[in-house]
Design a protein around this motif. Structure first.
Motif, PDB file in Angstrom:
ATOM      1  N   VAL A  77       0.844  -1.189   0.000  1.00 36.98           N
ATOM      2  CA  VAL A  77       0.000   0.000   0.000  1.00 36.98           C
ATOM      3  C   VAL A  77       0.887   1.249   0.000  1.00 36.98           C
ATOM      4  N   VAL A  78       0.469   2.288  -0.735  1.00 36.58           N
ATOM      5  CA  VAL A  78       1.187   3.558  -0.749  1.00 36.58           C
ATOM      6  C   VAL A  78       0.604   4.465   0.340  1.00 36.58           C
ATOM      7  N   TYR A  79       1.478   4.911   1.252  1.00 41.57           N
ATOM      8  CA  TYR A  79       1.087   5.829   2.323  1.00 41.57           C
ATOM      9  C   TYR A  79       1.764   7.172   2.105  1.00 41.57           C
ATOM     10  N   ARG A  80       1.240   8.192   2.811  1.00 38.72           N
ATOM     11  CA  ARG A  80       1.905   9.492   2.808  1.00 38.72           C
ATOM     12  C   ARG A  80       1.665  10.189   4.142  1.00 38.72           C
ATOM     13  N   GLN A  81       2.570  11.111   4.472  1.00 41.02           N
ATOM     14  CA  GLN A  81       2.392  11.914   5.668  1.00 41.02           C
ATOM     15  C   GLN A  81       3.010  13.284   5.453  1.00 41.02           C
ATOM     16  N   LYS A  82       2.436  14.277   6.122  1.00 40.74           N
ATOM     17  CA  LYS A  82       2.929  15.643   6.031  1.00 40.74           C
ATOM     18  C   LYS A  82       3.681  15.976   7.313  1.00 40.74           C
ATOM     19  N   ASP A  83       4.946  16.325   7.165  1.00 39.20           N
ATOM     20  CA  ASP A  83       5.797  16.647   8.313  1.00 39.20           C
ATOM     21  C   ASP A  83       5.752  15.489   9.320  1.00 39.20           C
ATOM     22  N   ALA A  84       5.404  15.771  10.574  1.00 44.46           N
ATOM     23  CA  ALA A  84       5.365  14.721  11.599  1.00 44.46           C
ATOM     24  C   ALA A  84       3.947  14.210  11.820  1.00 44.46           C
ATOM     25  N   GLY A  85       3.057  14.505  10.871  1.00 48.05           N
ATOM     26  CA  GLY A  85       1.672  14.084  11.011  1.00 48.05           C
ATOM     27  C   GLY A  85       1.496  12.587  10.853  1.00 48.05           C
ATOM     28  N   GLU A  86       0.283  12.144  11.073  1.00 44.71           N
ATOM     29  CA  GLU A  86      -0.025  10.718  10.975  1.00 44.71           C
ATOM     30  C   GLU A  86      -0.062  10.281   9.513  1.00 44.71           C
ATOM     31  N   ALA A  87       0.471   9.106   9.235  1.00 45.98           N
ATOM     32  CA  ALA A  87       0.471   8.583   7.868  1.00 45.98           C
ATOM     33  C   ALA A  87      -0.938   8.189   7.459  1.00 45.98           C
ATOM     34  N   GLU A  88      -1.258   8.441   6.193  1.00 43.27           N
ATOM     35  CA  GLU A  88      -2.569   8.084   5.658  1.00 43.27           C
ATOM     36  C   GLU A  88      -2.396   7.259   4.391  1.00 43.27           C
ATOM     37  N   VAL A  89      -3.393   6.430   4.108  1.00 38.29           N
ATOM     38  CA  VAL A  89      -3.363   5.638   2.879  1.00 38.29           C
ATOM     39  C   VAL A  89      -3.550   6.567   1.687  1.00 38.29           C
ATOM     40  N   PHE A  90      -2.670   6.448   0.701  1.00 38.05           N
ATOM     41  CA  PHE A  90      -2.782   7.242  -0.522  1.00 38.05           C
ATOM     42  C   PHE A  90      -3.377   6.399  -1.658  1.00 38.05           C
ATOM     43  N   ILE A  91      -2.763   5.272  -1.927  1.00 36.95           N
ATOM     44  CA  ILE A  91      -3.305   4.332  -2.929  1.00 36.95           C
ATOM     45  C   ILE A  91      -3.193   2.925  -2.353  1.00 36.95           C
ATOM     46  N   ASP A  92      -4.285   2.196  -2.357  1.00 39.63           N
ATOM     47  CA  ASP A  92      -4.295   0.806  -1.883  1.00 39.63           C
ATOM     48  C   ASP A  92      -4.590  -0.122  -3.053  1.00 39.63           C
ATOM     49  N   PRO A  93      -3.550  -0.697  -3.651  1.00 42.64           N
ATOM     50  CA  PRO A  93      -3.758  -1.587  -4.797  1.00 42.64           C
ATOM     51  C   PRO A  93      -4.576  -2.839  -4.462  1.00 42.64           C
ATOM     52  N   ASN A  94      -4.678  -3.199  -3.190  1.00 42.82           N
ATOM     53  CA  ASN A  94      -5.473  -4.365  -2.823  1.00 42.82           C
ATOM     54  C   ASN A  94      -6.948  -4.159  -3.130  1.00 42.82           C
ATOM     55  N   LYS A  95      -7.340  -2.911  -3.352  1.00 46.18           N
ATOM     56  CA  LYS A  95      -8.734  -2.613  -3.697  1.00 46.18           C
ATOM     57  C   LYS A  95      -8.965  -2.586  -5.204  1.00 46.18           C
ATOM     58  N   PHE A  96      -7.895  -2.777  -5.978  1.00 47.85           N
ATOM     59  CA  PHE A  96      -8.048  -2.809  -7.431  1.00 47.85           C
ATOM     60  C   PHE A  96      -8.827  -4.046  -7.876  1.00 47.85           C
ATOM     61  N   SER A  97      -8.635  -5.154  -7.149  1.00 51.69           N
ATOM     62  CA  SER A  97      -9.337  -6.400  -7.473  1.00 51.69           C
ATOM     63  C   SER A  97      -9.465  -7.230  -6.208  1.00 51.69           C
ATOM     64  N   GLU A  98     -10.451  -8.118  -6.172  1.00 55.32           N
ATOM     65  CA  GLU A  98     -10.698  -8.909  -4.970  1.00 55.32           C
ATOM     66  C   GLU A  98      -9.583  -9.903  -4.691  1.00 55.32           C
ATOM     67  N   ASP A  99      -8.979 -10.457  -5.752  1.00 50.10           N
ATOM     68  CA  ASP A  99      -7.973 -11.508  -5.563  1.00 50.10           C
ATOM     69  C   ASP A  99      -6.536 -10.984  -5.617  1.00 50.10           C
ATOM     70  N   GLY A 100      -6.368  -9.681  -5.712  1.00 46.12           N
ATOM     71  CA  GLY A 100      -5.027  -9.117  -5.697  1.00 46.12           C
ATOM     72  C   GLY A 100      -4.250  -9.267  -6.981  1.00 46.12           C
ATOM     73  N   THR A 101      -4.920  -9.621  -8.088  1.00 46.14           N
ATOM     74  CA  THR A 101      -4.203  -9.866  -9.343  1.00 46.14           C
ATOM     75  C   THR A 101      -4.061  -8.612 -10.203  1.00 46.14           C
ATOM     76  N   VAL A 102      -4.622  -7.487  -9.757  1.00 45.40           N
ATOM     77  CA  VAL A 102      -4.354  -6.195 -10.401  1.00 45.40           C
ATOM     78  C   VAL A 102      -3.393  -5.441  -9.501  1.00 45.40           C
ATOM     79  N   SER A 103      -2.254  -5.075 -10.031  1.00 49.78           N
ATOM     80  CA  SER A 103      -1.192  -4.493  -9.212  1.00 49.78           C
ATOM     81  C   SER A 103      -0.847  -3.079  -9.660  1.00 49.78           C
ATOM     82  N   LEU A 104      -0.226  -2.340  -8.762  1.00 50.98           N
ATOM     83  CA  LEU A 104       0.318  -1.026  -9.081  1.00 50.98           C
ATOM     84  C   LEU A 104       1.655  -1.245  -9.776  1.00 50.98           C
ATOM     85  N   ALA A 105       1.801  -0.697 -10.980  1.00 55.02           N
ATOM     86  CA  ALA A 105       2.970  -1.016 -11.796  1.00 55.02           C
ATOM     87  C   ALA A 105       3.852   0.183 -12.087  1.00 55.02           C
ATOM     88  N   GLY A 106       3.680   1.258 -11.355  1.00 56.19           N
ATOM     89  CA  GLY A 106       4.513   2.437 -11.563  1.00 56.19           C
ATOM     90  C   GLY A 106       3.752   3.687 -11.175  1.00 56.19           C
TER      91      GLY A 106
END
Length: 727
Positions: free
Chosen positions: A140-169
């Motif tokens: 999963v791609v996370y992000r945070q601003k300065d010392a703030g709490e990290a948040e989910v930016f992109i979750d490829p696990n939601k691209f498909s139910e079985d995980g066969t669609v992936s983030l490729a760049g």
């Protein structure tokens, strides 16, 4: 080359089990597979599903070469689909009888179930990083601003139910306000590109489709460059693609209006075109290549109106790419007259090869540089392990970076205005850790060290040098538990690649760690064809010198046997892609060498590899069957599909491939499996495992990885006679 075919492939009955129709084949698959498994398990009279033979004959330089399994190249036919189905069922029934298969899967799952974090990187106001909690199919791609709490930016696990669609760049615009990211479905090299606002998460353009072998390089915040081929008329997974093209996409406009930038002339085709915009947005650098080695290079000054392309390097005999730029100066990495690579400086007014000035000259070790904070970080391979030095942009050596041990360091990089950079470090017994480096002082601090169910201090990982057939010294790293007795009875995997200038440096792998916990030895030789000792080492394993690669691998096996690490009864040969070719060639040349062969997604039909997808681009390493009579004969001699001989006892073989592999099409593995099964005279099984909704390897879900390696290790140990494994 001429092709003769007596009957249409479409009229061939599949006849996998002697049935007259595919529906009957499907009805009786389970019963037949059970019989096959029983015969295999008894290790006598092994019965494989008979594969129909066609009458295709190709003629090369007056020599006829039969290709009876040509019909298996049609990945869209119902006949091929039925063949895949029954082969998988036969294989799975055999694998399910291995008593400790589930135990191995559990061990792999336990080791792989740890938090894995990437090196962070800054884009705009945020710091981004990848994280996998342990068993997530995709990180999963996370992000945070300065010392703030990290948040989910992109979750490829939601691209498909079985995980066969992936983030490729993924690539961000200049100010980080926009991102373009690519996805891959089922592991295919064909990508879709999504453009998103990083604040609102709204999509800013229609989805770009049919993108392949491409980076995404932004120009300011306006748009980005990408590369692709025209979609083939036939199968998108196997049809030849040989003219790459560069486009510019303006955010908010339809793909149909994308600007054609480079490579659209039929007069001169290039199979691989890549683009890079300099960090200051002034230069567009384009690499154009016809093979995986050597490229032409062109540059355009985007700050000048009506700018024309300027040739940087016309010859394709060497490689060059842009490292950085500063004002009118461009910094390039090249192996032009420098087999181990060097960094040169060129001026935009005269960037041609003849005007280059050495900035960091070639050394005795192979160079792989990157930049961060306005400095160059020069990583060198010294006998396949890392040494890193920091340089200024004037070529002054600042310091050697103190690495935490002997292994592979990488991922140095960052923007010019950054004061810190991060790098990774790992070896075969040390999980990948992240280190934070202060660029001004050189001070290094541990940033992230994973907690994993594997104690690397219990294992040894040592480098040895052995002598190949022609007297060449070759390094090899051997890893095993410190209590291992060198009595010749240790299950051992010998893993190799040997091609395309690719170097096998020490790295940590959870599945390799599981093999070590199972009591196995893991050995990796740095054979010719790779890039461990520069261009000369690579070329020594190409075309009419390809046999050097196989001889080096054979000599590595003999070293392990002679020094009692293992014996032929406990040795497995493993490799993927070009490494799959390596295993296929060695097991057919020396069927007595090892007990088990594990060729994965291999290039196995050397007479026809160049007719599929982008395979023609591999000719620098392999040559082609149409190149010359000498080259044809050389290829046919070692081509695994053609080197199999009836009546020979081959090792226990588990061929692995995937139905969406459009890099090395699965037809290679299909034809090799059919040929081996018809020829095998020994008592050991020859099986093929065909993964569905998967490709050449990248983006494979964790769940599929666990299943695959449980099968591979179970098959390996079972055929070595291992009856039980430790908990």
């Amino acid at each position: 080359m001429k092709t003769k075919q007596g009957i249409s492939i479409s009229l061939l009955t599949i006849s996998l089990i002697g049935l007259s129709s595919l529906s009957a084949c499907h009805k009786q698959t389970a019963e037949q597979a059970e019989k096959v498994t029983q015969a295999t398990m008894s290790k006598t009279n092994i019965i494989y599903p008979p594969t129909a033979k066609g009458t295709v004959v190709d003629t090369y330089f007056g020599t006829d070469v039969a290709d009876p399994y040509r019909w298996l190249e049609d990945d869209r036919s119902s006949e091929t689909e039925a063949w895949v189905k029954i082969q998988n069922e036969v294989t799975q029934r055999f694998l399910k009888t291995i008593p400790y298969r589930d135990q191995i899967a559990k061990k792999i799952k336990n080791i792989i179930n740890y938090e894995r974090v990437s090196a962070p990187f800054k884009e705009g106001e945020y710091t981004y990083f990848y994280k996998n909690d342990g068993l997530q199919n995709q990180s999963v791609v996370y992000r945070q601003k300065d010392a703030g709490e990290a948040e989910v930016f992109i979750d490829p696990n939601k691209f498909s139910e079985d995980g066969t669609v992936s983030l490729a760049g993924m690539s961000f615009s200049e100010d980080g306000s926009k991102v373009a990211y690519m996805t891959s479905t089922g592991g295919s090299d064909w990508r879709e590109v999504f453009v998103m606002d990083t604040t609102s998460f709204e999509f800013l353009s229609e989805t770009l489709v049919d993108v392949k072998f491409s980076g995404l390089s932004w120009y300011k915040n306006e748009g980005f460059y990408y590369s692709s081929y025209d979609k083939p008329d036939g199968s998108e997974l196997s049809e030849k693609t040989d003219q790459h093209k560069l486009y510019y996409h303006q955010v908010g406009t339809p793909q149909s209006t994308d600007i054609k930038v480079f490579g659209h002339s039929d007069a001169e085709k290039h199979r691989y075109i890549g683009a890079q915009v300099s960090e200051d947005n002034r230069y567009l650098f384009v690499s154009a290549a016809n093979s995986t080695s050597g490229n032409r290079a062109y540059i355009k000054d985007l700050s000048a109106s009506e700018a024309e392309w300027i040739t940087v390097k016309e010859s394709i005999e060497s490689d060059v790419y842009m490292l950085s730029s500063m004002g009118d100066d461009i910094f390039l990495v090249t192996n032009e007259n420098a087999p181990n690579s060097k960094i040169v400086k060129a001026n935009i007014a005269k960037p041609d090869v003849s005007e280059w000035q050495d900035l960091i000259p070639e050394t005795d070790n192979v160079l792989s540089p990157s930049t961060a904070g306005g400095y160059i970080f020069a990583e060198y391979m010294v006998d396949a392990v890392s040494k890193v030095y920091q340089y200024s942009l004037t070529g002054e050596k600042i310091r050697e970076i103190a690495l935490p041990g002997v292994g592979a360091a990488g991922s140095f990089g960052g923007k010019t205005n950054e004061s810190t950079t991060y790098y990774t470090f790992a070896n075969y017994v040390t999980p990948t850790s992240i280190y934070k480096l202060d660029i001004a002082s050189g001070e290094t601090l541990l940033f992230n060290q994973p907690e994993i169910d594997f104690d690397g201090t219990e294992y040894l990982s040592k480098q040895v040098f052995y002598t190949s057939k022609d007297g060449t010294k070759v390094p090899m790293i051997i890893t095993y538990h410190k209590d291992t007795q060198l009595d010749g009875q240790n299950p051992t995997i010998l893993y190799g690649y040997g091609g395309f200038n690719i170097s096998l440096t020490p790295r940590f792998s959870s599945v390799t760690a599981a093999w070590l916990q199972l009591g196995g030895i893991y050995a990796v030789p740095n054979i010719r064809g790779g890039g461990e000792y520069g261009k000369a080492w690579h070329k020594a394993g190409t075309q009419l010198q390809k046999q050097n690669v196989f001889d080096d691998f054979i000599a590595a096996a003999e070293y392990l046997i002679d020094n009692k690490y293992t014996s032929s009864d406990f040795l497995a040969l493993q490799g993927g892609s070009n490494g799959g070719l390596l295993v296929g060639a060695v097991m057919t040349q020396r069927p007595d060498l090892a007990k088990v062969a594990l060729p994965a997604v291999g290039v196995l039909d050397m007479l026809r590899y160049h007719t599929f997808t982008a395979g023609a681009g591999w000719a620098y390493d392999y040559g082609t069957s149409e190149q010359s009579e000498e080259m044809f004969k050389y290829l046919r001699n070692y081509s695994p599909v053609h080197a199999v001989k009836p009546g020979v006892a081959y090792p226990a073989t588990l061929i692995t491939t995937a139905d969406h592999d459009d890099r090395v099409v699965p037809a290679h593995s299909f034809k090799f499996a059919a040929t081996l099964q018809s020829a095998q005279a020994g008592e050991l099984p020859t099986l093929i495992r065909i993964e569905t909704d998967a490709g050449h390897g990248a983006g494979t879900p964790i769940s599929k990885t666990i299943e695959q390696y449980a099968d591979i290790y179970g098959f390996t140990l079972f055929n070595m006679g291992v009856t039980k494994i430790a908990n």
